[in-house]
Design an enzyme around this catalytic site. Structure first.
Site, mmCIF file in Angstrom:
data_model
loop_
_atom_site.group_PDB
_atom_site.id
_atom_site.type_symbol
_atom_site.label_atom_id
_atom_site.label_comp_id
_atom_site.label_asym_id
_atom_site.label_seq_id
_atom_site.Cartn_x
_atom_site.Cartn_y
_atom_site.Cartn_z
ATOM 1 N N HIS A 265 3.932 6.943 3.984
ATOM 2 C CA HIS A 265 5.168 5.840 3.458
ATOM 3 C C HIS A 265 4.599 5.122 2.577
ATOM 4 O O HIS A 265 3.410 5.300 2.076
ATOM 5 C CB HIS A 265 5.085 5.039 4.934
ATOM 6 N N GLU B 287 7.737 1.145 4.946
ATOM 7 C CA GLU B 287 7.065 0.045 5.651
ATOM 8 C C GLU B 287 7.278 -1.264 5.130
ATOM 9 O O GLU B 287 7.311 -1.391 4.004
ATOM 10 C CB GLU B 287 5.686 0.249 5.974
ATOM 11 N N HIS C 49 0.748 -1.287 0.116
ATOM 12 C CA HIS C 49 -0.023 0.077 0.178
ATOM 13 C C HIS C 49 0.919 1.122 -0.011
ATOM 14 O O HIS C 49 2.180 1.302 0.334
ATOM 15 C CB HIS C 49 -0.910 0.096 1.225
HETATM 16 CO CO CO Z 1 1.122 1.266 6.223
#
Ligand code: CO
Length: 134
Positions: free
Chosen positions: A79, A130, A7
């Protein structure tokens, strides 16, 4: 080492407004809000055919995205999350290369119930990364 893009996360000051924007204006499928106390955020996921967008709003006093929203009051890309097969092996390899892993370096359980880690933006092209064990 890197797998799929899981994502892209966008920090927003108003989660209801952002949900309405994606759901009503852009016609996307948006999940119900999920409070992640351990991460200091409330999230919704926008499902797209090839990936997801995570909309993040601060939760609690010490939210890690509060300072970001102070610098970016209208919100912004926060992020990017990549999938990895073995998060501990990736962490150890990156540390051996001198890359910084945020927090205590132990994976936390993320929004999908899977272990996640964050990597220092200064070591990754100015982008908070991430990693999620998929
Ligand atoms: Co995230």
């Amino acid at each position: 080492m890197l797998g799929r893009l899981n994502h892209i996360a966008i920090a927003v000051p108003d989660l209801e407004a952002a949900t309405a924007l994606y759901r009503d204006t852009l016609g996307a499928k948006v999940s119900a809000p999920q409070a992640l106390a351990e991460h200091g955020v409330t999230v919704v996921f926008v499902s797209l055919p090839n990936t997801k967008v995570e909309l993040l709003a601060p939760l609690g006093e010490a939210s890690p995205i509060a300072a970001f929203l102070e610098r970016n009051p209208a919100g912004g890309i926060h992020h990017i999350c990549y999938e990895v097969a073995d998060i501990l092996a990736v962490r150890d390899r990156l540390r051996a290369e001198g890359k910084r892993v945020l927090g205590d370096g132990e994976p936390k359980i993320g929004a999908h119930g899977k272990p996640v880690l964050f990597l220092h933006p200064k070591d990754f092209g100015g982008t908070l990364v991430e990693l999620e064990q998929a």
